[in-house]
Design a protein around this motif. Structure first.
Motif, PDB file in Angstrom:
ATOM      1  N   CYS A   1      36.734  42.929  57.044  1.00  0.00           N
ATOM      2  CA  CYS A   1      36.117  41.860  56.256  1.00  0.00           C
ATOM      3  C   CYS A   1      37.107  40.710  56.104  1.00  0.00           C
ATOM      4  CB  CYS A   1      35.717  42.389  54.879  1.00  0.00           C
ATOM      5  SG  CYS A   1      34.767  41.219  53.867  1.00  0.00           S
ATOM      6  N   ASP A   2      36.614  39.476  56.192  1.00  0.00           N
ATOM      7  CA  ASP A   2      37.436  38.286  55.991  1.00  0.00           C
ATOM      8  C   ASP A   2      37.658  38.110  54.489  1.00  0.00           C
ATOM      9  OD1 ASP A   2      36.986  38.110  58.681  1.00  0.00           O
ATOM     10  OD2 ASP A   2      35.560  36.455  58.545  1.00  0.00           O
ATOM     11  N   MET A   3      38.924  37.932  54.092  1.00  0.00           N
ATOM     12  CA  MET A   3      39.245  37.909  52.666  1.00  0.00           C
ATOM     13  C   MET A   3      40.281  36.833  52.328  1.00  0.00           C
ATOM     14  SD  MET A   3      39.187  41.852  51.472  1.00  0.00           S
ATOM     15  CE  MET A   3      37.578  42.493  51.076  1.00  0.00           C
ATOM     16  N   GLY A   4      40.465  36.644  51.024  1.00  0.00           N
ATOM     17  CA  GLY A   4      41.424  35.645  50.566  1.00  0.00           C
ATOM     18  C   GLY A   4      41.020  34.236  50.957  1.00  0.00           C
ATOM     19  N   GLU A   5      39.700  33.990  51.016  1.00  0.00           N
ATOM     20  CA  GLU A   5      39.228  32.704  51.512  1.00  0.00           C
ATOM     21  C   GLU A   5      38.934  31.692  50.403  1.00  0.00           C
ATOM     22  OE1 GLU A   5      37.626  33.475  55.919  1.00  0.00           O
ATOM     23  OE2 GLU A   5      36.190  34.068  54.383  1.00  0.00           O
ATOM     24  N   GLY A   6      39.745  31.734  49.364  1.00  0.00           N
ATOM     25  CA  GLY A   6      39.712  30.704  48.344  1.00  0.00           C
ATOM     26  C   GLY A   6      41.037  29.960  48.391  1.00  0.00           C
ATOM     27  N   PHE A   7      41.247  29.078  47.437  1.00  0.00           N
ATOM     28  CA  PHE A   7      42.550  28.421  47.299  1.00  0.00           C
ATOM     29  C   PHE A   7      42.591  27.764  45.933  1.00  0.00           C
ATOM     30  CE2 PHE A   7      39.668  25.409  49.246  1.00  0.00           C
ATOM     31  CZ  PHE A   7      39.884  24.220  48.569  1.00  0.00           C
ATOM     32  N   GLY A   8      43.798  27.682  45.368  1.00  0.00           N
ATOM     33  CA  GLY A   8      43.927  27.105  44.037  1.00  0.00           C
ATOM     34  C   GLY A   8      43.051  27.843  43.037  1.00  0.00           C
ATOM     35  N   VAL A   9      42.210  27.114  42.320  1.00  0.00           N
ATOM     36  CA  VAL A   9      41.336  27.735  41.321  1.00  0.00           C
ATOM     37  C   VAL A   9      40.024  28.218  41.935  1.00  0.00           C
ATOM     38  CG1 VAL A   9      42.284  26.354  39.450  1.00  0.00           C
ATOM     39  CG2 VAL A   9      40.286  25.510  40.690  1.00  0.00           C
ATOM     40  N   TYR A  10      39.829  27.991  43.230  1.00  0.00           N
ATOM     41  CA  TYR A  10      38.572  28.351  43.873  1.00  0.00           C
ATOM     42  C   TYR A  10      38.657  29.743  44.487  1.00  0.00           C
ATOM     43  CZ  TYR A  10      37.832  23.354  43.363  1.00  0.00           C
ATOM     44  OH  TYR A  10      37.719  22.087  42.845  1.00  0.00           O
ATOM     45  N   ARG A  11      37.661  30.566  44.200  1.00  0.00           N
ATOM     46  CA  ARG A  11      37.590  31.912  44.757  1.00  0.00           C
ATOM     47  C   ARG A  11      36.277  32.068  45.515  1.00  0.00           C
ATOM     48  NH1 ARG A  11      40.802  35.531  41.590  1.00  0.00           N
ATOM     49  NH2 ARG A  11      42.606  34.349  40.854  1.00  0.00           N
ATOM     50  N   THR A  12      36.310  32.784  46.631  1.00  0.00           N
ATOM     51  CA  THR A  12      35.076  33.089  47.362  1.00  0.00           C
ATOM     52  C   THR A  12      35.069  34.565  47.705  1.00  0.00           C
ATOM     53  OG1 THR A  12      36.093  32.630  49.514  1.00  0.00           O
ATOM     54  CG2 THR A  12      34.979  30.803  48.434  1.00  0.00           C
ATOM     55  N   GLY A  13      33.975  35.211  47.419  1.00  0.00           N
ATOM     56  CA  GLY A  13      33.843  36.614  47.792  1.00  0.00           C
ATOM     57  C   GLY A  13      34.448  37.565  46.771  1.00  0.00           C
ATOM     58  N   PRO A  14      33.763  38.678  46.511  1.00  0.00           N
ATOM     59  CA  PRO A  14      34.239  39.698  45.560  1.00  0.00           C
ATOM     60  C   PRO A  14      35.248  40.635  46.225  1.00  0.00           C
ATOM     61  CG  PRO A  14      32.093  40.316  46.408  1.00  0.00           C
ATOM     62  CD  PRO A  14      32.427  38.996  47.035  1.00  0.00           C
ATOM     63  N   ASP A  15      36.418  40.112  46.575  1.00  0.00           N
ATOM     64  CA  ASP A  15      37.390  40.869  47.364  1.00  0.00           C
ATOM     65  C   ASP A  15      37.762  42.215  46.758  1.00  0.00           C
ATOM     66  OD1 ASP A  15      37.327  38.686  48.994  1.00  0.00           O
ATOM     67  OD2 ASP A  15      39.442  38.159  48.806  1.00  0.00           O
ATOM     68  N   SER A  16      37.981  42.249  45.447  1.00  0.00           N
ATOM     69  CA  SER A  16      38.431  43.496  44.820  1.00  0.00           C
ATOM     70  C   SER A  16      37.388  44.602  44.947  1.00  0.00           C
ATOM     71  CB  SER A  16      38.771  43.261  43.347  1.00  0.00           C
ATOM     72  OG  SER A  16      37.647  42.766  42.642  1.00  0.00           O
ATOM     73  N   GLU A  17      36.105  44.250  44.926  1.00  0.00           N
ATOM     74  CA  GLU A  17      35.046  45.250  45.082  1.00  0.00           C
ATOM     75  C   GLU A  17      34.865  45.646  46.549  1.00  0.00           C
ATOM     76  OE1 GLU A  17      33.108  46.933  42.754  1.00  0.00           O
ATOM     77  OE2 GLU A  17      34.704  46.149  41.485  1.00  0.00           O
ATOM     78  N   LEU A  18      34.945  44.662  47.434  1.00  0.00           N
ATOM     79  CA  LEU A  18      34.762  44.941  48.859  1.00  0.00           C
ATOM     80  C   LEU A  18      35.858  45.857  49.404  1.00  0.00           C
ATOM     81  CD1 LEU A  18      33.759  41.345  49.993  1.00  0.00           C
ATOM     82  CD2 LEU A  18      32.305  43.371  50.154  1.00  0.00           C
ATOM     83  N   MET A  19      37.059  45.730  48.855  1.00  0.00           N
ATOM     84  CA  MET A  19      38.188  46.543  49.331  1.00  0.00           C
ATOM     85  C   MET A  19      37.910  48.045  49.226  1.00  0.00           C
ATOM     86  SD  MET A  19      41.043  45.009  50.444  1.00  0.00           S
ATOM     87  CE  MET A  19      41.830  43.381  50.406  1.00  0.00           C
ATOM     88  N   LYS A  20      36.992  48.436  48.354  1.00  0.00           N
ATOM     89  CA  LYS A  20      36.692  49.854  48.154  1.00  0.00           C
ATOM     90  C   LYS A  20      35.961  50.462  49.353  1.00  0.00           C
ATOM     91  CE  LYS A  20      36.123  49.158  43.154  1.00  0.00           C
ATOM     92  NZ  LYS A  20      35.143  49.188  42.027  1.00  0.00           N
ATOM     93  N   TYR A  21      35.355  49.613  50.186  1.00  0.00           N
ATOM     94  CA  TYR A  21      34.488  50.123  51.246  1.00  0.00           C
ATOM     95  C   TYR A  21      34.967  49.815  52.655  1.00  0.00           C
ATOM     96  CZ  TYR A  21      31.431  50.442  47.199  1.00  0.00           C
ATOM     97  OH  TYR A  21      30.908  50.726  45.953  1.00  0.00           O
ATOM     98  N   ILE A  22      35.932  48.894  52.800  1.00  0.00           N
ATOM     99  CA  ILE A  22      36.378  48.502  54.136  1.00  0.00           C
ATOM    100  C   ILE A  22      37.673  49.227  54.503  1.00  0.00           C
ATOM    101  CG2 ILE A  22      35.295  46.251  53.891  1.00  0.00           C
ATOM    102  CD1 ILE A  22      38.167  45.093  53.508  1.00  0.00           C
ATOM    103  N   THR A  23      38.083  49.084  55.766  1.00  0.00           N
ATOM    104  CA  THR A  23      39.338  49.697  56.211  1.00  0.00           C
ATOM    105  C   THR A  23      40.337  48.661  56.721  1.00  0.00           C
ATOM    106  OG1 THR A  23      38.167  50.185  58.293  1.00  0.00           O
ATOM    107  CG2 THR A  23      38.422  51.986  56.734  1.00  0.00           C
TER     108      THR A  23
END
Length: 253
Positions: free
Chosen positions: A8-30
């Motif tokens: 999964c593509d992650m960390g795709e925010g910057f500064g105060v902007y966040r995109t995607g629920p990375d912490s939740e997605l990490m539970k299911y990807i490898t």
């Protein structure tokens, strides 16, 4: 037994902007492909995402893109192979350093967006990206569109290549992804996406938008974290793959 990596593509925010629920997605990807600062991401975001991946035992990957923050790296740019080499080395270096500083390591490189699609078709660009990865660290894996020029370039230089397929994207008859903006390019129905993924992994084939069959190899499946209901889609996909007897594990593991 069939097996596959989920990336999964992650960390795709910057500064105060966040995109995607990375912490939740990490539970299911490898495997996590971490934006390196050109199309998205910044120093703090890279570090935070690296630490999150390490906490979940997820493989860390660098996700270099075109220098197009406004277009999220999804607009083509007329870059030379030399520029492709340089921007790949530059961005890989950022994630490589943060991974090392946190006690981890980078496992793979996967270009982002337009750069990925350009390298899938252009052998000169693919060769430049593969050379950049190889010269930084020849043990790194190179993720690329299954059967593409990027995979061939990685194989030619001696990298461990990983053929990537997409559960939630439709395919053209030449094996490329249907361009975003085209009707049907993104598969929103989780059941259809799961069915396509299983067919690619077990059957080695995908049904194209033109209704022809395209033979491919599926080493890793990409899931997108920036689509509505992403966490539930990924959870359903992983559960369905395991129910089909497909082991979900890190690429190269």
């Amino acid at each position: 037994m069939h097996h596959v990596d989920l990336n999964c593509d992650m960390g795709e925010g910057f500064g105060v902007y966040r995109t995607g629920p990375d912490s939740e997605l990490m539970k299911y990807i490898t495997s996590a492909n971490i934006a390196c600062g050109f199309h998205a991401g910044d120093a703090a975001t890279i570090r935070r995402t690296v630490k999150l991946a390490l906490a979940h035992g997820v493989a860390i990957g660098a996700h270099p893109g075109l220098p197009d923050l406004a277009g999220f790296g999804r607009r083509e740019m007329a870059i030379t192979p030399e520029e492709a080499y340089e921007l790949t080395v530059y961005q890989l270096g950022a994630v490589y350093a943060f991974a090392k500083s946190e006690g981890g390591s980078v496992a793979h490189v996967k270009p982002h967006g337009a750069l990925y699609n350009m390298a899938a078709k252009s052998r000169p660009l693919a060769d430049a990206i593969a050379e950049a990865v190889y010269k930084v660290e020849p043990s790194l894996m190179l993720f690329g569109l299954a059967g593409s020029e990027l995979i061939r370039a990685g194989d030619a230089i001696g990298l461990h290549t990983v053929n990537e397929v997409f559960a939630d994207r439709s395919y053209e008859q030449d094996g490329t992804l249907t361009p975003r903006g085209t009707e049907g390019a993104v598969i929103a129905d989780p059941a259809l996406a799961v069915g396509q993924a299983v067919q690619m992994i077990k059957g080695g084939e995908v049904r194209t938008r033109q209704r022809s069959g395209y033979i491919l190899k599926a080493d890793t499946v990409c899931v997108h974290g920036d689509t509505p209901g992403a966490v539930e889609h990924v959870r359903q996909l992983r559960a369905a793959l395991e129910a089909e007897g497909i082991a979900v594990r890190k690429a190269g593991g």
